[in-house]
Design an enzyme around this catalytic site. Structure first.
Site, PDB file in Angstrom:
ATOM      1  N   ASP A 254    -104.683  97.687  -6.336  1.00  0.00           N
ATOM      2  CA  ASP A 254    -105.837  97.007  -6.932  1.00  0.00           C
ATOM      3  C   ASP A 254    -106.670  96.336  -5.852  1.00  0.00           C
ATOM      4  OD1 ASP A 254    -103.661  95.351  -6.550  1.00  0.00           O
ATOM      5  OD2 ASP A 254    -103.592  94.599  -8.589  1.00  0.00           O
TER       6      ASP A 254
ATOM      7  N   GLU B 286    -108.090  91.844 -12.017  1.00  0.00           N
ATOM      8  CA  GLU B 286    -108.082  90.462 -12.483  1.00  0.00           C
ATOM      9  C   GLU B 286    -109.003  90.263 -13.682  1.00  0.00           C
ATOM     10  OE1 GLU B 286    -106.059  88.279 -11.506  1.00  0.00           O
ATOM     11  OE2 GLU B 286    -105.355  88.944  -9.545  1.00  0.00           O
TER      12      GLU B 286
END
Length: 373
Positions: free
Chosen positions: A68, A127
């Site tokens: 990520d 996130e």
């Protein structure tokens, strides 16, 4: 001498960006990919993410690895000589390490191809607002969909050289929670002419805290946390508006649904009691990270033969991770990578031990070679 992937981590650490705005991050990764052997590599971009396809020598399977990319809206408080150059943002969840490890995996197999194919995904917006689900649906990934997926997350509490995981649930189902209350403001001297949203909001917080203790099976696990409350403008004005912000976390999808229904029932009661309007927004919702039992146990058995790492069979955590969406569609697992720092995830002082980067690259590349035999 620092490895090139540690140096890359330091470059990435200086440019944290919010979800789907990882423009500098994407370009930096593309620049590094361009320096690697290209004969077996195909690169595609998707929004601010990157997909890297590495062709095997005689493929029968396709493996996938995900890293990520996004940072967090946190002002950095470390003493690092390479701090964030983006005010108000920081790589406080280790995504700079995750990307560097992903690049190390790409570089290894670009230079020393294995038998099977490999797709390495640099995924934006973990996130928030959540990049995994739309990336899964994208044509770019559907064309290259792996047969198995692997990912990791740094773990501050474990020493370098430790890998921790477990079969089945590793991370919880999670949901953001935003509640807005609208009443009637007025002068503090005439409370009977107003509907005070400070009182309504505090009453609602109190009732929300009874949900887990009185509506969830004690043998289950769940969390309802209100982390932020806003209301009012001045000491002598009755507040017309109130806002609560929080999170819900559960170890089962059924408990998540039950808690949301109970929150909505509480909201209806507050509306009736205080003659106000309550609206609920669940924001980003993430599926549980459910590790494929057979693949995870195989990985753990294989790790026990590796003298370079220490395996810990951990308990499940209430952490949220959108990698769970990948595991809904593709068998695989996630594991914790020890980085030995006293500061936890999402902490402004998080300072992971960079030696974990090479540990992870060596472990992941060796595991894929083992699987490709």
């Amino acid at each position: 001498m620092l490895s090139p992937f540690t140096l890359l981590r330091r470059e990435l650490h200086q440019i944290p960006e919010p979800g789907f705005q990882e423009f500098k991050t994407q370009q930096l990764l593309l620049d590094h990919l361009a320096k690697l052997p290209q004969d077996r590599m195909t690169i595609r971009t998707w929004r601010t993410g990157i997909l890297v396809y590495l062709k095997g020598t005689n493929p029968t399977k396709r493996f996938g690895y995900r890293a990520d990319m996004d940072g967090l809206p946190i002002t950095e408080e470390t003493s690092l000589p390479f701090p964030s150059q983006h005010p108000g943002y920081m790589h406080a969840c280790g995504h700079d390490l995750h990307m560097s490890i992903g690049m190390g995996v790409v570089a290894h197999f670009a230079q020393q191809p294995m038998r099977d194919d490999l797709v390495v995904l640099f995924q934006p917006a973990e996130e928030g607002p959540g990049g995994a689900l739309p990336m899964l649906a994208a044509e770019e990934l559907q064309d290259w969909k792996p047969d198995q997926m692997v990912a990791l997350h740094i773990a501050p509490e474990y020493p370098v050289g430790t890998i921790a995981t477990r079969p089945e649930i590793l991370f919880a189902n999670t949901s953001e929670l935003f509640i807005d209350l609208l009443g009637k403001g007025g002068h503090a001297a005439y409370p009977h002419q107003a509907n005070d949203m400070i009182i309504a909001a505090t009453q609602m917080v109190g009732q929300l805290q009874t949900i887990v203790s009185r509506n969830v099976n004690p043998l289950d696990s769940a969390v309802v946390t209100i982390g932020k409350m806003e209301a009012g403008t001045k000491q002598n004005i009755i507040a017309e508006k109130g806002r609560l912000e929080g999170t819900i976390r559960t170890l089962s999808a059924d408990s998540m649904n039950k808690i949301k229904k109970r929150i909505e029932a509480v909201a209806a009661g507050i509306e009736s009691s205080f003659e106000c309007k309550v609206t609920i927004d669940y924001g980003s919702n993430y599926r549980q990270v459910f590790n494929d039992p057979a693949l995870t146990l195989e990985f753990m058995t294989w790790l026990r033969t590796n003298d370079q790492v220490q395996l810990v069979e951990c308990t499940e955590a209430m952490t949220g991770e959108d990698f769970g969406y990948f595991l809904e569609q593709i068998p695989g697992f996630m594991f914790w990578l020890g980085v030995d720092t006293p500061h936890g995830l999402h902490n402004a002082k998080l300072d992971p031990d960079e030696r974990a980067i090479d540990v992870a690259i060596d472990t992941i590349t060796a595991y894929f070679r083992y699987k490709a035999q």
